[in-house]
Enzyme design. Sequence first.
Site, PDB file in Angstrom:
ATOM      1  N   HIS A  12      -3.252   6.880   1.705  1.00  0.00           N
ATOM      2  CA  HIS A  12      -4.176   5.590   1.981  1.00  0.00           C
ATOM      3  C   HIS A  12      -5.277   4.970   3.222  1.00  0.00           C
ATOM      4  O   HIS A  12      -5.712   5.548   3.751  1.00  0.00           O
ATOM      5  CB  HIS A  12      -2.987   4.360   2.676  1.00  0.00           C
ATOM      6  N   ASN A  55     -10.119  -0.509  -0.393  1.00  0.00           N
ATOM      7  CA  ASN A  55      -8.714  -0.382   0.032  1.00  0.00           C
ATOM      8  C   ASN A  55      -8.037  -1.709  -0.925  1.00  0.00           C
ATOM      9  O   ASN A  55      -8.680  -2.048  -1.302  1.00  0.00           O
ATOM     10  CB  ASN A  55      -8.861  -0.853   0.913  1.00  0.00           C
ATOM     11  N   CYS A  69       0.460  -1.526  -0.006  1.00  0.00           N
ATOM     12  CA  CYS A  69       0.508   0.017   0.135  1.00  0.00           C
ATOM     13  C   CYS A  69       1.062   1.515  -0.239  1.00  0.00           C
ATOM     14  O   CYS A  69       0.229   2.263  -0.018  1.00  0.00           O
ATOM     15  CB  CYS A  69      -0.659   0.145   1.337  1.00  0.00           C
TER      16      CYS A  69
HETATM   17  C1  LIG Z   1      -9.724  -5.097  10.235  1.00  0.00           C
HETATM   18  C2  LIG Z   1     -10.643  -3.726  10.749  1.00  0.00           C
HETATM   19  C3  LIG Z   1     -11.220  -3.140  10.408  1.00  0.00           C
HETATM   20  C4  LIG Z   1     -11.155  -4.533  12.435  1.00  0.00           C
HETATM   21  O1  LIG Z   1     -11.264  -3.603  12.801  1.00  0.00           O
HETATM   22  P1  LIG Z   1     -11.448  -3.750  14.187  1.00  0.00           P
HETATM   23  O2  LIG Z   1     -12.448  -2.605  15.105  1.00  0.00           O
HETATM   24  O3  LIG Z   1      -9.848  -3.593  14.776  1.00  0.00           O
HETATM   25  O4  LIG Z   1     -12.082  -4.967  14.888  1.00  0.00           O
HETATM   26  P2  LIG Z   1     -11.390  -5.983  16.031  1.00  0.00           P
HETATM   27  O5  LIG Z   1     -10.885  -6.835  15.397  1.00  0.00           O
HETATM   28  O6  LIG Z   1     -10.884  -4.988  16.728  1.00  0.00           O
HETATM   29  O7  LIG Z   1     -12.646  -6.193  16.450  1.00  0.00           O
HETATM   30  C5  LIG Z   1     -13.549  -5.696  16.853  1.00  0.00           C
HETATM   31  C6  LIG Z   1     -15.401  -6.741  17.583  1.00  0.00           C
HETATM   32  O8  LIG Z   1     -15.778  -6.435  16.033  1.00  0.00           O
HETATM   33  C7  LIG Z   1     -16.183  -8.156  16.019  1.00  0.00           C
HETATM   34  N1  LIG Z   1     -15.514  -8.442  14.145  1.00  0.00           N
HETATM   35  C8  LIG Z   1     -13.860  -8.009  13.373  1.00  0.00           C
HETATM   36  N2  LIG Z   1     -13.732  -8.752  12.569  1.00  0.00           N
HETATM   37  C9  LIG Z   1     -15.233  -8.495  12.175  1.00  0.00           C
HETATM   38  C10 LIG Z   1     -16.405  -8.246  11.050  1.00  0.00           C
HETATM   39  N3  LIG Z   1     -15.776  -8.130   9.125  1.00  0.00           N
HETATM   40  N4  LIG Z   1     -17.335  -8.257  11.161  1.00  0.00           N
HETATM   41  C11 LIG Z   1     -17.840  -7.943  12.280  1.00  0.00           C
HETATM   42  N5  LIG Z   1     -17.192  -8.129  12.958  1.00  0.00           N
HETATM   43  C12 LIG Z   1     -16.092  -8.015  13.238  1.00  0.00           C
HETATM   44  C13 LIG Z   1     -14.794  -8.684  17.067  1.00  0.00           C
HETATM   45  O9  LIG Z   1     -15.212 -10.549  16.728  1.00  0.00           O
HETATM   46  C14 LIG Z   1     -14.721  -8.664  17.775  1.00  0.00           C
HETATM   47  O10 LIG Z   1     -16.065  -8.522  18.491  1.00  0.00           O
HETATM   48  P3  LIG Z   1     -16.024  -8.497  20.166  1.00  0.00           P
HETATM   49  O11 LIG Z   1     -15.465  -7.081  20.727  1.00  0.00           O
HETATM   50  O12 LIG Z   1     -16.964  -9.021  20.559  1.00  0.00           O
HETATM   51  O13 LIG Z   1     -14.542  -9.654  20.658  1.00  0.00           O
HETATM   52  C15 LIG Z   1      -9.180  -3.314  11.196  1.00  0.00           C
HETATM   53  O14 LIG Z   1      -8.601  -3.185  12.430  1.00  0.00           O
HETATM   54  C16 LIG Z   1      -8.370  -2.267  10.472  1.00  0.00           C
HETATM   55  O15 LIG Z   1      -8.943  -1.906   9.367  1.00  0.00           O
HETATM   56  N6  LIG Z   1      -7.255  -2.576  10.720  1.00  0.00           N
HETATM   57  C17 LIG Z   1      -5.969  -1.752   9.871  1.00  0.00           C
HETATM   58  C18 LIG Z   1      -6.207  -1.681   8.401  1.00  0.00           C
HETATM   59  C19 LIG Z   1      -5.012  -1.869   7.973  1.00  0.00           C
HETATM   60  O16 LIG Z   1      -4.959  -0.502   7.459  1.00  0.00           O
HETATM   61  N7  LIG Z   1      -4.441  -2.026   6.869  1.00  0.00           N
HETATM   62  C20 LIG Z   1      -3.369  -1.897   6.012  1.00  0.00           C
HETATM   63  C21 LIG Z   1      -2.740  -2.390   5.112  1.00  0.00           C
HETATM   64  S1  LIG Z   1      -4.065  -2.817   3.641  1.00  0.00           S
END
Ligand SMILES: CC(C)(COP(=O)(O)OP(=O)(O)OC[C@H]1O[C@@H](n2cnc3c(N)ncnc32)[C@H](O)[C@@H]1OP(=O)(O)O)[C@@H](O)C(=O)NCCC(=O)NCCS
Length: 333
Positions: free
Chosen positions: A258, A289, A123
């Site tokens: 990004h 993304n 990215c």
């Molecule tokens: C992937 C992403 C959207 C997940 O969001 P998050 O807020 O971090 O979510 P978490 O993994 O902490 O999970 C929070 C809750 O949502 C749930 N959850 C995780 N993924 C889920 C999904 N796809 N749909 C529904 N629920 C989901 C988890 O089980 C957790 O539930 P709980 O609170 O009951 O335990 C986020 O972490 C992200 O955008 N990360 C960075 C991406 C990035 O910059 N990438 C760069 C390289 S391309």
Amino acid sequence: MSATLKQATGPQFTRILSFGAARGENAVPNDDLIGPIDSSDEWIRQRTGIITRARAVKETDAIDLATIAAAEAIEKSGVAASEVDLVIVATISNPKQSPSVSAIVADRVGSNPAAAYDVNAACAGYAYAIAQADALIRAGAARYALVIGTEKLSDVVDPADRSISFLLGDGAGAALIGPSETPGIAPAVWGSDGSKADAVGMNGTLTQFRDGEVPWPTLRQEGPTVFRWAVWEMAKVAREALEVAGIEAADLAAFIPHQANMRIIDEFAKQLKLPETTVIARDIETTGNTSAASIPLASHRLMVEHPELSGGLALQIGFGAGLVFAAQVVVLP
Ligand SMILES: CC(C)(COP(=O)(O)OP(=O)(O)OC[C@H]1O[C@@H](n2cnc3c(N)ncnc32)[C@H](O)[C@@H]1OP(=O)(O)O)[C@@H](O)C(=O)NCCC(=O)NCCS
């Protein structure tokens, strides 16, 4: 005494002359993806800001998308395709490991025999390639460079992977870089942290796939790890990029990060103390993304929606698998 070698020198400054863009043909709404990941439209909107993402049809690959974006950038620049002597393509989704996307695109758009190579910096690839194009032109190694970010990520997602499948889209963005009378591309702040290589990337190798040890390799990530790194470390990198450009956040006409997650974009805006007047790219909402393509796609859209930004300063920052990052201030075409 041996003969002295001649050395090339180039113009003092470069700038972006134009942008081009291509998005996957289909707009895929959240509801089409939530089944296999036990998610909801509401969760995806709230946690990522994505409403729909662009995805290409089976017949379209990253080379096709790159060709369309590149052709538009050339046309808008007023530079003849035959004058382009360098093509750098940033991608992680070349349909084949070899040959490169760049050599094929150079030929397709009429820039054969330009120097052509691909960059794998995920990215951050577009921002890496902008830094290279600027440096190579100023060194006299090229005169007009096409920098393209292109991805067909839908081919490398597992629809059942709730860490990433719903984030990714397909598209390509291109920029044409050429000599300039005034500075148009500030120094890049770039780097890597390979100690976090496992945080995001492919979950298997092609040889493991061949030997039946893993299913079709796809992208996956430790979402929260990458999220925290992006928010804390990348905000510092963004501030450094302003510093090396010799400007303040208040000087920015636009901020083009990004397009990884709307919450990361909002957090950057807060930490950088961007004024109300800075237009923030939010292309993620309808494109998703698109890794290396995300910054040039967002830049292209910004210029279509806000033509008044032309000539203004924009801070761009890419970050992703590696982990790698690159940020620089550019003058918008
Ligand atoms: C992937 C992403 C959207 C997940 O969001 P998050 O807020 O971090 O979510 P978490 O993994 O902490 O999970 C929070 C809750 O949502 C749930 N959850 C995780 N993924 C889920 C999904 N796809 N749909 C529904 N629920 C989901 C988890 O089980 C957790 O539930 P709980 O609170 O009951 O335990 C986020 O972490 C992200 O955008 N990360 C960075 C991406 C990035 O910059 N990438 C760069 C390289 S391309």
